[in-house]
Enzyme design. Structure first.
Site, PDB file in Angstrom:
ATOM      1  N   HIS A 129       0.834  -1.207   0.000  1.00 47.56           N
ATOM      2  CA  HIS A 129       0.000   0.000   0.000  1.00 47.56           C
ATOM      3  C   HIS A 129       0.871   1.261   0.000  1.00 47.56           C
ATOM      4  O   HIS A 129       0.346   2.373   0.099  1.00 47.56           O
ATOM      5  CB  HIS A 129      -0.877   0.048   1.258  1.00 47.56           C
ATOM      6  CG  HIS A 129      -1.850  -1.085   1.394  1.00 47.56           C
ATOM      7  ND1 HIS A 129      -2.593  -1.566   0.340  1.00 47.56           N
ATOM      8  CD2 HIS A 129      -2.221  -1.817   2.484  1.00 47.56           C
ATOM      9  CE1 HIS A 129      -3.378  -2.547   0.774  1.00 47.56           C
ATOM     10  NE2 HIS A 129      -3.165  -2.715   2.054  1.00 47.56           N
ATOM     11  N   SER A 169     -11.069 -16.445  -8.717  1.00 46.08           N
ATOM     12  CA  SER A 169     -10.959 -15.079  -8.198  1.00 46.08           C
ATOM     13  C   SER A 169     -12.282 -14.316  -8.263  1.00 46.08           C
ATOM     14  O   SER A 169     -12.309 -13.108  -8.012  1.00 46.08           O
ATOM     15  CB  SER A 169      -9.880 -14.305  -8.966  1.00 46.08           C
ATOM     16  OG  SER A 169     -10.217 -14.214 -10.342  1.00 46.08           O
ATOM     17  N   MET A 221     -14.355 -16.123  -3.702  1.00 41.43           N
ATOM     18  CA  MET A 221     -13.446 -15.636  -2.664  1.00 41.43           C
ATOM     19  C   MET A 221     -14.183 -15.380  -1.354  1.00 41.43           C
ATOM     20  O   MET A 221     -13.640 -15.611  -0.271  1.00 41.43           O
ATOM     21  CB  MET A 221     -12.721 -14.384  -3.146  1.00 41.43           C
ATOM     22  CG  MET A 221     -11.773 -14.664  -4.298  1.00 41.43           C
ATOM     23  SD  MET A 221     -10.643 -13.312  -4.641  1.00 41.43           S
ATOM     24  CE  MET A 221      -9.560 -13.376  -3.215  1.00 41.43           C
ATOM     25  N   ARG A 247     -16.588  -7.798   1.488  1.00 39.01           N
ATOM     26  CA  ARG A 247     -17.904  -7.364   1.966  1.00 39.01           C
ATOM     27  C   ARG A 247     -18.950  -7.398   0.857  1.00 39.01           C
ATOM     28  O   ARG A 247     -19.925  -8.126   0.919  1.00 39.01           O
ATOM     29  CB  ARG A 247     -17.793  -5.955   2.567  1.00 39.01           C
ATOM     30  CG  ARG A 247     -19.033  -5.474   3.304  1.00 39.01           C
ATOM     31  CD  ARG A 247     -18.800  -4.087   3.868  1.00 39.01           C
ATOM     32  NE  ARG A 247     -18.579  -3.107   2.819  1.00 39.01           N
ATOM     33  CZ  ARG A 247     -19.547  -2.404   2.233  1.00 39.01           C
ATOM     34  NH1 ARG A 247     -20.793  -2.573   2.597  1.00 39.01           N
ATOM     35  NH2 ARG A 247     -19.259  -1.534   1.281  1.00 39.01           N
TER      36      ARG A 247
END
Length: 462
Positions: free
Chosen positions: A128, A247, A252, A269
Site C-alpha cells: 500500500h 478469483s 473468494m 464485503r
C-alpha cells in the site's frame, strides 16, 4: 500457497489480539508524515525493508487499502502458481513454499527481507506504500509493478466499513467523521489523492501496468489475460477460466474464512461498484469531485479512473449496463474505431461487400435492411435504448456491428467469441481536427468556443 494463507491468518489474529489492548488513539503511529497501524507496521520494519533486493521477475502489486488488493492478489497467486508448475521442479517448489512470507511488503518482522532474499522462485509482493517509500531496488532493478486503482468514492466507502469492523484500525462514530479524515490525510497509509498523484509519476514506465478495479470487474477475462501477458505468464484457455473462476467475488467470499481468517467476510464485503451513493451527501460528492480534479485532473490515472464520457442523447447508463448481456455470434463483423477515424466510411465499404456476397439473394439483402429499420437498430453498438440488444438477437446473420468503445468496455462475449474484429485507426492529429469540426456542428455534442479549448479537452480525455 497454504503456508502463505496461514501466515496471513496468523498475523491478522495476532494483530487483532494486540489491538484489543490499545486505546483508539494508540492504534496508529506516524512515519515520514504518514500514519500506519501500530500492530501491523513499525519504523524498524520500514528501515529494514531497504535491504530487500528486488528482482526483475518479481510480481509486485501496488494499491491503496480497499482498492482490491486481496482480490487481485488471489489472481496473481494463481498466475504465479501456474507459471512455477511449468518451470520449476517439485523440490524447488517445496523449498520455496517453506520460505513463503506474508505477502504485504511493509507488514512483518525485521528479518523478513533477509528471508525473502533467499527465495528462488518468482516472488509476489503486495504493498500500500507510496513509490518513494519502497525499497530503492524496486525501481533500480525494474521489477514489474501492477498498479491497481479504484474510484475514490467507492474506495472511501469500503474503507469506512473496513475500519469499523477491524480492531487494528480506529473506528468512527459516523460516516461524516470518517469523510473528514479521509479528505484530510488522516488515514492509515496516508491520503488516497496523494497516493494516486505520486504513483501517476510512474504510470507511463514500461515496467508499470495500470488497471482499475472497475475495468477488472467489468471484464475479468480480459483483465486476467492482460495481467498474465504483462508478467510474461502464458495461459491456456482452461487455465485462464480457472483463474477467473477462482478469483470471482462469490468464490473468494465463500472461502474467505479459510484464506483470511475470522475477518474474512470483512475483507470481502460486497465487491461491487457504486455503493458510495448510499453514504455520500451531495456536498460530500461535490467536495470529492473538486479534490479529484485539483489533484488528478488531466493525469493518466485520473483520466483512467474517470472512465469514458458518452453523449447523453445517444446512450444511457442503463443501455451500457444492458450491453454486458449482448450475445455475439461467431460470424458477426465488428468494426471498432474511435470517433472520426472513418468508421462510417468503413461501414459503407463492408456493407457494399456484404451486398455483393453471392450467398445472399437480392431479396435476402432487402430483408436484412428492412429488419434493421423495423427493429430500430442504431448503427452503433453502445447507442440506443436498453432493449436494443434483445432486438438485435432477431437480426439475421451476418450482422455488421460498429463501436467506438475501448476493449475493456466491450461486452465479454465479443472478446470471448470468434467474431472477427476490424480495428480502424487514424493519425491522432487528423482525428482531433475532424472531431473538432464535428463537435461544433453536431447538436448532440458540446461545442467549443475555440480550438485551444477543444485541444485541452481532447488531450485530457474529456
Amino acid at each position: 500457497m497454504e503456508k502463505s494463507r496461514k501466515n496471513f491468518t496468523d498475523l491478522v489474529d495476532k494483530a487483532v489480539a494486540a489491538a484489543n489492548t490499545l486505546r483508539r488513539d494508540e492504534l496508529l503511529f506516524s512515519y515520514k508524515g504518514i500514519l500506519y497501524p501500530v500492530t501491523l507496521c513499525s519504523p524498524e520494519v520500514f528501515r529494514a525493508m531497504e535491504s530487500l533486493e528486488a528482482r526483475s521477475d518479481d510480481v509486485i502489486l501496488a494499491g491503496y487499502p480497499k482498492s482490491g488488493t486481496n482480490w487481485v492478489g488471489q489472481i496473481l497467486g494463481d498466475l504465479v502458481a501456474i507459471f512455477e508448475k511449468k518451470t520449476q521442479n517439485e523440490e524447488s517448489r517445496v523449498n520455496d513454499e517453506e520460505l513463503e512470507e506474508f505477502p504485504y511488503l511493509e507488514i512483518g518482522d525485521t528479518g523478513k527481507y533477509e528471508r525473502m532474499n533467499k527465495q528462488t522462485s518468482r516472488r509476489i509482493m503486495v504493498t500500500h506504500l507510496l513509490p518513494e517509500n519502497l525499497p530503492s531496488s524496486v525501481f533500480k532493478n525494474k521489477a514489474k509493478i501492477l498498479l491497481l486503482t479504484r474510484n475514490p468514492k467507492d474506495l472511501a466507502t469500503s474503507f469506512y466499513h473496513f475500519t469499523n469492523g477491524i480492531p487494528t484500525l480506529p473506528s468512527y462514530d459516523t460516516w461524516d467523521d470518517f469523510f473528514v479524515d479521509f479528505m484530510t490525510k488522516k488515514m492509515p497509509w496516508g491520503s488516497y489523492f496523494e497516493y494516486l498523484s505520486e504513483w501517476n509519476k510512474y504510470a507511463t514506465c514500461e515496467n508499470v501496468m495500470t488497471i482499475t478495479y472497475e475495468e477488472l470487474k467489468e471484464n475479468p477475462v480480459l483483465g486476467v489475460k492482460n495481467i498474465a501477458a504483462f508478467f510474461g505468464i502464458p495461459l491456456t484457455e482452461k487455465e485462464l477460466q480457472t483463474v477467473v473462476e477462482r478469483s470471482s467475488f462469490q468464490s473468494m467470499k465463500k472461502n474467505s474464512q479459510k484464506t483470511h481468517g475470522t475477518f474474512g467476510n470483512l475483507f470481502f464485503r460486497k465487491g461491487g461498484v457504486g455503493d458510495w451513493k448510499n453514504l455520500f451527501s451531495e456536498d460530500q460528492n461535490k467536495k470529492m469531485d473538486r479534490a479529484f480534479e485539483e489533484r488528478l485532473g488531466g493525469t493518466k490515472l485520473g483520466t483512467k479512473l474517470k472512465g469514458v464520457l458518452y453523449p447523453a442523447i445517444l446512450t444511457s447508463p442503463e443501455t451500457l449496463e444492458a450491453l454486458k448481456s449482448f450475445e455475439t455470434r461467431s460470424d458477426d463483423v465488428i468494426l471498432a474505431g474511435y470517433p472520426k477515424t472513418g468508421t462510417n466510411w468503413l461501414d459503407a465499404m463492408v456493407s457494399e461487400l456484404e451486398s455483393t456476397d453471392a450467398k445472399y439473394t437480392e431479396e435476402e439483402m432487402k430483408e436484412r435492411i428492412n429488419a434493421e429499420k423495423k427493429l430500430e437498430i442504431f448503427p452503433r453498438l453502445e447507442s440506443g435504448d436498453p432493449g436494443i440488444y434483445e432486438r438485435m438477437k432477431k437480426l439475421p446473420s451476418r450482422r455488421v456491428i460498429l463501436t467506438h468503445l475501448p476493449p475493456h468496455l466491450l461486452p465479454p462475449s465479443i472478446l470471448q467469441s470468434k467474431a472477427k474484429i476490424l480495428v480502424l485507426v487514424r493519425n491522432p492529429k487528423d482525428t482531433a481536427v475532424s472531431y473538432y469540426h464535428f463537435y461544433n456542428n453536431m447538436p448532440v455534442l458540446p461545442s467549443f468556443a475555440s480550438w485551444d479549448e477543444y485541444f485541452v479537452a481532447f488531450m485530457n480525455g474529456k
